[in-house]
Design a protein around this motif. Structure first.
Motif, PDB file in Angstrom:
ATOM      1  N   ILE A  75       0.849  -1.205   0.000  1.00 34.18           N
ATOM      2  CA  ILE A  75       0.000   0.000   0.000  1.00 34.18           C
ATOM      3  C   ILE A  75       0.874   1.240   0.000  1.00 34.18           C
ATOM      4  O   ILE A  75       0.691   2.143  -0.809  1.00 34.18           O
ATOM      5  CB  ILE A  75      -0.958  -0.011   1.202  1.00 34.18           C
ATOM      6  CG1 ILE A  75      -1.971  -1.148   1.038  1.00 34.18           C
ATOM      7  CG2 ILE A  75      -1.648   1.336   1.367  1.00 34.18           C
ATOM      8  CD1 ILE A  75      -2.748  -1.478   2.282  1.00 34.18           C
ATOM      9  N   GLY A  76       1.810   1.297   0.929  1.00 33.10           N
ATOM     10  CA  GLY A  76       2.810   2.354   0.948  1.00 33.10           C
ATOM     11  C   GLY A  76       2.320   3.762   1.251  1.00 33.10           C
ATOM     12  O   GLY A  76       3.132   4.685   1.323  1.00 33.10           O
ATOM     13  N   ASP A  77       1.061   3.968   1.446  1.00 36.80           N
ATOM     14  CA  ASP A  77       0.502   5.294   1.725  1.00 36.80           C
ATOM     15  C   ASP A  77       0.213   5.377   3.222  1.00 36.80           C
ATOM     16  O   ASP A  77      -0.725   4.782   3.722  1.00 36.80           O
ATOM     17  CB  ASP A  77      -0.783   5.484   0.921  1.00 36.80           C
ATOM     18  CG  ASP A  77      -1.374   6.872   1.048  1.00 36.80           C
ATOM     19  OD1 ASP A  77      -1.378   7.431   2.174  1.00 36.80           O
ATOM     20  OD2 ASP A  77      -1.861   7.394   0.033  1.00 36.80           O
ATOM     21  N   ARG A  78       1.051   6.111   3.936  1.00 32.13           N
ATOM     22  CA  ARG A  78       0.941   6.133   5.390  1.00 32.13           C
ATOM     23  C   ARG A  78      -0.373   6.710   5.875  1.00 32.13           C
ATOM     24  O   ARG A  78      -0.894   6.291   6.906  1.00 32.13           O
ATOM     25  CB  ARG A  78       2.132   6.878   5.996  1.00 32.13           C
ATOM     26  CG  ARG A  78       3.400   6.010   5.812  1.00 32.13           C
ATOM     27  CD  ARG A  78       4.618   6.558   6.460  1.00 32.13           C
ATOM     28  NE  ARG A  78       4.433   6.700   7.883  1.00 32.13           N
ATOM     29  CZ  ARG A  78       5.189   7.496   8.630  1.00 32.13           C
ATOM     30  NH1 ARG A  78       6.132   8.224   8.078  1.00 32.13           N
ATOM     31  NH2 ARG A  78       4.990   7.580   9.926  1.00 32.13           N
ATOM     32  N   GLU A  79      -0.958   7.643   5.160  1.00 35.77           N
ATOM     33  CA  GLU A  79      -2.247   8.198   5.581  1.00 35.77           C
ATOM     34  C   GLU A  79      -3.338   7.131   5.489  1.00 35.77           C
ATOM     35  O   GLU A  79      -4.154   6.982   6.396  1.00 35.77           O
ATOM     36  CB  GLU A  79      -2.623   9.421   4.754  1.00 35.77           C
ATOM     37  CG  GLU A  79      -3.961  10.036   5.148  1.00 35.77           C
ATOM     38  CD  GLU A  79      -4.068  10.421   6.622  1.00 35.77           C
ATOM     39  OE1 GLU A  79      -5.179  10.285   7.175  1.00 35.77           O
ATOM     40  OE2 GLU A  79      -3.059  10.838   7.230  1.00 35.77           O
ATOM     41  N   VAL A  80      -3.356   6.389   4.408  1.00 31.09           N
ATOM     42  CA  VAL A  80      -4.330   5.306   4.253  1.00 31.09           C
ATOM     43  C   VAL A  80      -4.114   4.261   5.343  1.00 31.09           C
ATOM     44  O   VAL A  80      -5.066   3.766   5.954  1.00 31.09           O
ATOM     45  CB  VAL A  80      -4.233   4.679   2.847  1.00 31.09           C
ATOM     46  CG1 VAL A  80      -5.030   3.385   2.748  1.00 31.09           C
ATOM     47  CG2 VAL A  80      -4.702   5.679   1.792  1.00 31.09           C
ATOM     48  N   LEU A  81      -2.859   3.945   5.619  1.00 31.84           N
ATOM     49  CA  LEU A  81      -2.563   2.965   6.672  1.00 31.84           C
ATOM     50  C   LEU A  81      -3.000   3.468   8.044  1.00 31.84           C
ATOM     51  O   LEU A  81      -3.549   2.697   8.847  1.00 31.84           O
ATOM     52  CB  LEU A  81      -1.082   2.612   6.661  1.00 31.84           C
ATOM     53  CG  LEU A  81      -0.635   1.852   5.408  1.00 31.84           C
ATOM     54  CD1 LEU A  81       0.875   1.772   5.334  1.00 31.84           C
ATOM     55  CD2 LEU A  81      -1.269   0.482   5.353  1.00 31.84           C
ATOM     56  N   ARG A  82      -2.806   4.747   8.322  1.00 36.10           N
ATOM     57  CA  ARG A  82      -3.280   5.308   9.600  1.00 36.10           C
ATOM     58  C   ARG A  82      -4.791   5.157   9.732  1.00 36.10           C
ATOM     59  O   ARG A  82      -5.311   4.851  10.801  1.00 36.10           O
ATOM     60  CB  ARG A  82      -2.894   6.778   9.719  1.00 36.10           C
ATOM     61  CG  ARG A  82      -1.457   7.019  10.080  1.00 36.10           C
ATOM     62  CD  ARG A  82      -1.190   8.510  10.322  1.00 36.10           C
ATOM     63  NE  ARG A  82       0.221   8.767  10.211  1.00 36.10           N
ATOM     64  CZ  ARG A  82       0.824   9.298   9.146  1.00 36.10           C
ATOM     65  NH1 ARG A  82       0.115   9.662   8.089  1.00 36.10           N
ATOM     66  NH2 ARG A  82       2.121   9.489   9.140  1.00 36.10           N
TER      67      ARG A  82
END
Length: 66
Positions: A48-55
């Motif tokens: 995924i690599g998208d830290r906002e999405v992961l948060r």
């Protein structure tokens, strides 16, 4: 800002995906299954690599923790 996709994304394949997920853990002890899930989580987070999405995903998972 990117948003976590909460729309069902497997279509008619949802049951097949769930069966594959369970089958992938077949024969593992509870500890081995927990380790496997942790490794899978890290692999998918990297993908995924998208830290906002992961948060957002972390927060959602935390909300539903019993």
């Amino acid at each position: 800002m990117n948003k976590l996709n909460l729309t069902p994304n497997f279509g008619r394949e949802a049951d097949a995906f769930y069966a594959e997920l369970i089958a992938a853990q077949a024969g593992l002890s509870d500890e081995q299954a927990a380790d496997w899930l942790a490794r899978l989580t890290l692999i998918l987070c990297n993908h995924i690599g998208d830290r906002e999405v992961l948060r957002q995903a972390f927060a959602l998972a935390h909300e539903h923790h019993d």
